[in-house]
Design a protein around this motif. Structure first.
Motif, PDB file in Angstrom:
ATOM      1  N   HIS A 107       0.825  -1.211   0.000  1.00  0.00           N
ATOM      2  CA  HIS A 107       0.000   0.000   0.000  1.00  0.00           C
ATOM      3  C   HIS A 107       0.858   1.259   0.000  1.00  0.00           C
ATOM      4  CE1 HIS A 107      -3.002  -2.895   0.539  1.00  0.00           C
ATOM      5  NE2 HIS A 107      -3.157  -2.842   1.841  1.00  0.00           N
ATOM      6  N   THR A 110       1.727   2.002  -3.532  1.00  0.00           N
ATOM      7  CA  THR A 110       0.673   2.163  -4.533  1.00  0.00           C
ATOM      8  C   THR A 110      -0.410   3.168  -4.173  1.00  0.00           C
ATOM      9  OG1 THR A 110      -0.524   0.294  -3.551  1.00  0.00           O
ATOM     10  CG2 THR A 110       0.969  -0.193  -5.377  1.00  0.00           C
ATOM     11  N   LEU A 111      -0.633   3.432  -2.890  1.00  0.00           N
ATOM     12  CA  LEU A 111      -1.801   4.211  -2.493  1.00  0.00           C
ATOM     13  C   LEU A 111      -1.479   5.496  -1.746  1.00  0.00           C
ATOM     14  CD1 LEU A 111      -4.010   1.261  -1.150  1.00  0.00           C
ATOM     15  CD2 LEU A 111      -4.192   2.360  -3.385  1.00  0.00           C
ATOM     16  N   ARG A 216      -3.590  -7.118  -6.685  1.00  0.00           N
ATOM     17  CA  ARG A 216      -4.541  -6.107  -7.129  1.00  0.00           C
ATOM     18  C   ARG A 216      -5.319  -5.579  -5.920  1.00  0.00           C
ATOM     19  NH1 ARG A 216      -6.541  -6.159 -12.597  1.00  0.00           N
ATOM     20  NH2 ARG A 216      -8.452  -5.348 -11.677  1.00  0.00           N
ATOM     21  N   PRO A 217      -5.873  -4.358  -6.009  1.00  0.00           N
ATOM     22  CA  PRO A 217      -6.646  -3.826  -4.883  1.00  0.00           C
ATOM     23  C   PRO A 217      -7.775  -4.743  -4.432  1.00  0.00           C
ATOM     24  CG  PRO A 217      -6.188  -2.092  -6.468  1.00  0.00           C
ATOM     25  CD  PRO A 217      -5.720  -3.363  -7.097  1.00  0.00           C
ATOM     26  N   LEU A 245      -7.913   1.705  -0.395  1.00  0.00           N
ATOM     27  CA  LEU A 245      -8.107   0.778  -1.507  1.00  0.00           C
ATOM     28  C   LEU A 245      -9.426   1.038  -2.235  1.00  0.00           C
ATOM     29  CD1 LEU A 245      -6.890  -2.457   0.295  1.00  0.00           C
ATOM     30  CD2 LEU A 245      -5.921  -1.601  -1.839  1.00  0.00           C
ATOM     31  N   ARG A 249      -8.441   7.715  -5.680  1.00  0.00           N
ATOM     32  CA  ARG A 249      -6.981   7.762  -5.649  1.00  0.00           C
ATOM     33  C   ARG A 249      -6.524   9.196  -5.373  1.00  0.00           C
ATOM     34  NH1 ARG A 249      -7.877   3.423  -4.885  1.00  0.00           N
ATOM     35  NH2 ARG A 249      -7.480   1.562  -6.109  1.00  0.00           N
ATOM     36  N   ALA A 253      -0.096   5.703  -8.424  1.00  0.00           N
ATOM     37  CA  ALA A 253       0.918   4.839  -7.835  1.00  0.00           C
ATOM     38  C   ALA A 253       2.287   5.231  -8.378  1.00  0.00           C
ATOM     39  CB  ALA A 253       0.610   3.378  -8.156  1.00  0.00           C
ATOM     40  N   THR A 260      -1.150  -0.260 -14.564  1.00  0.00           N
ATOM     41  CA  THR A 260      -1.328  -1.225 -13.487  1.00  0.00           C
ATOM     42  C   THR A 260      -2.651  -1.012 -12.771  1.00  0.00           C
ATOM     43  OG1 THR A 260      -0.050   0.256 -12.084  1.00  0.00           O
ATOM     44  CG2 THR A 260       1.127  -1.585 -13.083  1.00  0.00           C
ATOM     45  N   TRP A 262      -3.568  -0.313  -9.811  1.00  0.00           N
ATOM     46  CA  TRP A 262      -3.710   0.718  -8.771  1.00  0.00           C
ATOM     47  C   TRP A 262      -4.040   2.075  -9.356  1.00  0.00           C
ATOM     48  CZ3 TRP A 262       0.612  -2.540  -9.121  1.00  0.00           C
ATOM     49  CH2 TRP A 262       0.540  -3.659  -8.310  1.00  0.00           C
ATOM     50  N   ASN A 263      -3.880   2.238 -10.650  1.00  0.00           N
ATOM     51  CA  ASN A 263      -4.241   3.492 -11.293  1.00  0.00           C
ATOM     52  C   ASN A 263      -5.545   3.375 -12.071  1.00  0.00           C
ATOM     53  OD1 ASN A 263      -1.976   4.912 -10.388  1.00  0.00           O
ATOM     54  ND2 ASN A 263      -0.710   4.077 -12.020  1.00  0.00           N
TER      55      ASN A 263
END
Length: 435
Positions: A107, A110-111, A216-217, A245, A249, A253, A260, A262-263
């Motif tokens: 996390h 990515t977050l 993945r989220p 999550l 956003r 990320a 990917t 996360w985006n």
């Protein structure tokens, strides 16, 4: 206030609410101390230190300085892990061991903006066939096998998820801790989240310039949910991760490619499919209920379908969906936790076996804790009506499918008790704001 500021994004109404609380007689020292006990102090600090933010405008200079130290500590901790694990990750890469970062480590990449997610320890999953090799690399780089991840080394050797390794940090200041996993759930767990499938469908990241992978989220939410149900505990840091999550956003990320997961928008249909595949409909419904409670937009139809797929789990969810679950000073008794958590298991033999085993599990724990025979007998007897209560409550339609508004209040007053001591986890260092 801590719960409110543990989110990356706030709607305008919640921002005004936080401003109103901050503008009154808020104890800033207590805010920092409580946030630190729950390991979300860098995330709270983000709202206090935001240059254009209105919440931090009410904070005295001493408070801003103390919260700034929390951010610096979180950044230093992250950098220390990058430096301390660089040799390990390069050795794994050379040997063909592909690490998959879990939970906070993933996390943070990515977050969260840098310095807002405290990295207490680093969870890594590797293929079971490469686990011993990965462990040898850690030992060769100065890590020591510290404790068993997932149980006691003597009694639960069959149930291991992996091993915990530790090493003194850079300059010997702080200990680096790596939880090396070869599976996501202990043996005998009712859940079946496929780590290999999650890893292959995940995405690539960069940690200190070295390639790693993460779930993945949607798969990360299922993983968090199954851990909440397994431990029958809720941590504010986990709730904050769920909000990050599932919510909008805040930043792209930074360590991942633009394509990917996360985006991209969160896929609730995929989450539901993965939850059913992992036999974790009840736990995922709990996670979504918590996300909804703190202001995330969650499809109620998805929650309803998941709860229908896990009949009887709503009583356990009502107990864990309580603010006392987040407070380090409140506890559930062991028998209550065992009896209620059984209802997160899929209906059938596994659920009934878990309920029947409550008295014997309580007896084993009491014997291991060195309690006298009379104390053990009393607690075993106490566990029997609790198990029976869980059975009857989960089967009663008024408490299960249509749990009343008053029911959870009375139930939680009965089950939650105020512990004398805080959580057994060591508290992070906290700067006292005293002017």
């Amino acid at each position: 206030m801590v719960l409110l500021l543990s989110r990356l994004a706030l709607p305008a109404s919640e921002t005004r609410r936080a401003e109103q609380v901050a503008g009154r007689s808020l104890d800033w020292s207590a805010l920092l101390t409580f946030a630190a006990k729950l390991w979300v102090h860098p995330l709270v600090a983000r709202w206090i230190l935001e240059p254009s933010g209105s919440i931090g405008a009410f904070a005295p200079s001493e408070a801003r300085k103390a919260f700034g130290l929390s951010t610096l500590a979180a950044r230093a901790r992250w950098t220390e892990y990058e430096q301390g694990l660089a040799a390990v990750l390069r050795s794994w890469s050379a040997a063909g061991v592909e690490p998959v970062f879990l939970k906070g480590a993933a996390h943070g990449l990515t977050l969260y903006p840098f310095g807002t997610r405290f990295l207490n320890d680093l969870d890594v999953w590797v293929e079971p066939t490469r686990f011993e090799e990965a462990a040898r690399v850690l030992v060769a780089e100065g890590f020591q096998r510290w404790s068993v991840e997932g149980g006691n080394a003597e009694d639960n050797r069959r149930r291991l998820n992996g091993w915990t390794f530790s090493r003194e940090g850079v300059g010997g200041v702080r200990r680096l801790v790596v939880d090396l996993h070869y599976r996501l759930h202990p043996e005998g767990s009712p859940f079946a989240l496929d780590a290999a499938s999650c890893a292959s469908e995940g995405g690539g990241l960069s940690f200190g310039g070295i390639p790693v992978r993460a779930f993945r989220p949607e798969d990360a939410v299922v993983h968090h949910a199954t851990q909440m149900a397994t431990d029958f505990t809720v941590k504010l840091q986990t709730v904050a991760d769920l909000a990050a999550l599932l919510g909008p956003r805040v930043v792209d990320a930074p360590h991942a490619a633009a394509s990917t997961p996360w985006n991209q928008a969160f896929d609730f249909e995929r989450l539901e499919r993965r939850a059913l595949e992992a036999r974790a409909a009840g736990p995922v419904a709990l996670a979504l209920r918590w996300a909804e409670a703190i202001g995330c937009e969650v499809p109620l139809a998805t929650i309803a379908r998941l709860e229908r797929a896990a009949p009887g789990s709503s009583v356990a969810t009502a107990v864990l969906l309580d603010l006392r679950a987040l407070h380090p000073g409140f506890r559930l008794t062991g028998p209550a936790s065992l009896a209620l958590s059984a209802w997160y298991r899929p209906p059938g033999r596994a659920r009934w076996s878990a309920l029947r085993a409550v008295p014997s599990v309580v007896a084993r724990r009491q014997r291991r804790g060195g309690h006298s025979t009379s104390v053990r007998a009393l607690r075993i007897v106490r566990s029997i009506p609790l198990a029976a209560f869980a059975v009857s409550a989960a089967h009663a339609s008024a408490l299960s499918a249509r749990f009343s508004a008053r029911g959870p209040v009375l139930l939680n007053r009965l089950l939650w008790w105020r512990a004398r001591a805080p959580s057994g986890e060591p508290d992070p260092p906290v700067a006292r704001i005293d002017g």
